[in-house]
Design an enzyme around this catalytic site. Structure first.
Site, short mmCIF file in Angstrom:
data_model
loop_
_atom_site.label_atom_id
_atom_site.label_comp_id
_atom_site.label_asym_id
_atom_site.label_seq_id
_atom_site.Cartn_x
_atom_site.Cartn_y
_atom_site.Cartn_z
N CYS A 115 1.92 1.07 -8.51
CA CYS A 115 2.82 1.56 -7.83
C CYS A 115 4.27 1.64 -8.70
CB CYS A 115 3.15 0.80 -6.45
SG CYS A 115 3.44 -0.91 -6.88
N GLY A 143 1.03 -1.45 0.07
CA GLY A 143 0.22 -0.04 0.03
C GLY A 143 0.80 1.19 0.02
N SER A 144 0.25 2.29 0.57
CA SER A 144 1.07 3.73 0.50
C SER A 144 2.17 3.71 1.53
CB SER A 144 0.03 4.74 1.02
OG SER A 144 -0.42 4.72 2.17
N LYS A 146 2.72 6.04 3.48
CA LYS A 146 2.12 6.55 4.88
C LYS A 146 1.86 5.68 5.62
CE LYS A 146 -1.48 9.87 6.43
NZ LYS A 146 -2.47 10.83 6.37
N VAL A 147 0.94 4.75 5.09
CA VAL A 147 0.47 3.72 6.00
C VAL A 147 1.31 2.92 6.29
CG1 VAL A 147 -1.33 1.89 6.22
CG2 VAL A 147 -1.76 4.03 4.83
N GLY A 148 2.31 2.58 5.42
CA GLY A 148 3.44 1.54 5.49
C GLY A 148 4.33 2.05 6.69
N GLU A 162 5.87 -3.64 0.51
CA GLU A 162 5.95 -2.98 -0.68
C GLU A 162 4.93 -1.84 -0.78
OE1 GLU A 162 7.78 -4.45 -2.55
OE2 GLU A 162 8.27 -6.43 -1.42
#
Length: 485
Positions: free
Chosen positions: A287, A231-232, A234-236, A253
């Protein structure tokens, strides 16, 4: 659609059941707004049930002969092959994927399942020497136990299977949380495939829920030892922080801001084809997409004319139409954000060679140039159909611009001299780069992953063994040790 309503449930311990949360996730077709399904969210208590059933089921599964585990993966592949037409329709309906995109995703999903079949037999142990007389050191590869998988909306079926199938093949159990925009293709459909393949109950659990309901319960729970998140960034970063605090392994990833570099000796027609696909496949919601297209100033004019002409010819519309090349973005928030980004960038001084317009979630392609070197748009991930054309003078400037980003996922270099392209590729700080090709690639046995803000760790091939198993040292003393007291 009965396909979606039949799969609009939680899947915990081998049972299809409604969630016990106080609200529903509504699954919409992003092109026409049709309601596909309504799924009551899972609670933190249900996440706990999923992890505990996974822990119980994994004990026997981890001891199962890997040849027997392999048979389940073989059957899962056959299920996907047999149900390919309806899975393709689901991808078109739930995430607005074009026919081409659905075929691309299913092709890769089958390839990764084939590799997972082989992974069941891949772990191997070692016997290492010891400085102590009579001692034998055995090193075993063993499953980590339970893996938490969080998948994204852009390639949900593929990217869920990409972690779920190897983790199962290597003897683990899995709790999967799909993105709330793609709860079926990224979640319950995967459960259905493995249920039909005969996977024992409890080994794969799917919880359709949201952080607003469960907080960090999926990450903080004591049972999973590895969290695989796509995912993004920011969330990662949040996932990485929570995992570190709980001493869990995180495989991340994340996003990208890839550069496709066109050198002065490139085949321009071919480079245009590669660049258009790399930027606009699945509406740019990839991505690895080529956010920035860097072009040597000596060929800028010719490349730009050909690039803009090809982009202008792309057909935008209903993803169910086989002729459509650009379908809808995943939701209205994303469509509005992309339209706003283009408008703001043009207002700040950029030139729009094509200025896309929005109609519902359909956003037609934009091509922007004349960007200031410090333009914020150059350093961020754009998850939509917007290309940035950036001229450069010479190889050193191309490398500098390509590296001027917090991301480092993919990239490409187009040149008439392959070794020149490889030398430039080696100077770019990215996990993957392709010479004379596009930026959007994934293969079952190559190490897939990024540098910098694009992630931690690698997936595919041997990297799956590293991600989803751990090492255990058992020593055997065949003689008698001498103790100092």
């Amino acid at each position: 659609m009965s396909f979606f309503t039949d799969l609009a449930h939680q899947y915990i311990d081998g049972e299809w059941r409604p969630g016990k949360g106080s609200w529903d996730i509504i699954d919409f077709n992003p092109y026409n707004g049709e309601k596909l399904a309504s799924i009551t969210v899972a609670t933190a208590a249900e996440v706990d049930q999923a992890y505990r059933s996974a822990e119980v089921a994994q004990r026997a599964w981890g001891d199962t002969n890997p040849y027997a585990r392999r048979l389940v993966l073989e059957r899962a592949l056959r299920v996907v092959e047999e149900r390919e037409p309806e899975i393709s329709e689901a991808i078109v309906a739930e995430l607005g994927g074009t026919r081409l995109k659905a075929a691309f995703e299913l092709h890769l999903a089958k390839e990764f399942l084939r590799e997972s079949i082989q992974l069941a037999l891949r772990p191997s142990g070692q016997i290492l020497p010891s400085p102590t007389e009579g001692k034998e050191n055995r090193v075993y590869r063993v499953p980590v136990g339970v893996v938490g998988v969080i998948s994204p909306f852009n390639f949900p079926f593929l990217l869920s299977l990409k972690s779920v199938a190897p983790a199962l093949a290597l003897g683990n159990a899995v709790v999967l949380k799909p993105h709330q925009n793609t709860p079926v293709c990224g979640g319950t459909l995967v459960a259905k495939v493995f249920e039909e393949a005969g996977l024992p109950a409890g080994l794969l659990n799917v919880v359709v829920t949201d952080i607003a309901e469960i907080g960090d319960a999926l990450l903080e729970h004591p049972i999973p030892q590895v969290i695989s998140f796509t995912g993004s960034d920011k969330v990662g970063r949040h996932v990485a922080t929570v995992c570190a605090a709980n001493l869990k392994r995180a495989v991340l990833e994340l996003g990208g801001n890839s550069a496709l570099i066109v050198l002065d000796d490139a085949d321009l027609d071919y480079a245009v084809d590669a660049a258009v696909f790399s930027r606009y496949v699945h509406q740019g919601q990839v991505c690895m997409a080529a956010n920035r297209i860097l072009v040597d100033r000596s060929v800028e004019k010719e490349f730009t004319e050909k690039f803009v002409a090809k982009v202008a010819s792309l057909r935008v519309g209903d993803p169910a139409d086989p002729e459509t090349q650009i379908g809808p973005l995943i939701n209205s928030s994303q469509a509005e954000a992309i339209s706003s980004l283009v408008d703001q960038t043009v207002e700040a001084g950029a030139t729009a060679l094509l200025h896309g317009s929005a109609e519902g979630n359909l956003v037609s392609p934009s091509v922007l140039t004349g960007l200031a070197a410090d333009s914020p748009v150059l350093s961020q991930e754009i998850f939509g159909p917007v290309a940035l054309l950036v001229p450069f003078d010479g190889e050193d400037e191309a490398v500098r611009i390509a590296n001027d980003t917090p991301y480092g996922l993919s990239g490409a270099v187009h040149t008439g001299n392959i070794e020149r392209g490889v030398r430039i590729g080696q100077r770019i700080h990215t996990g993957m780069i392709h010479i004379n090709d596009g930026t959007v690639h994934d293969e079952p046995i190559v190490p897939f992953g990024g540098e910098k803000s694009s992630g931690l760790g690698r997936l595919n091939g041997e990297s799956m063994v590293e991600a989803f198993t751990t090492q255990k040292w058992i020593s055997v003393q065949h003689g008698r040790s001498q103790f100092p007291f």
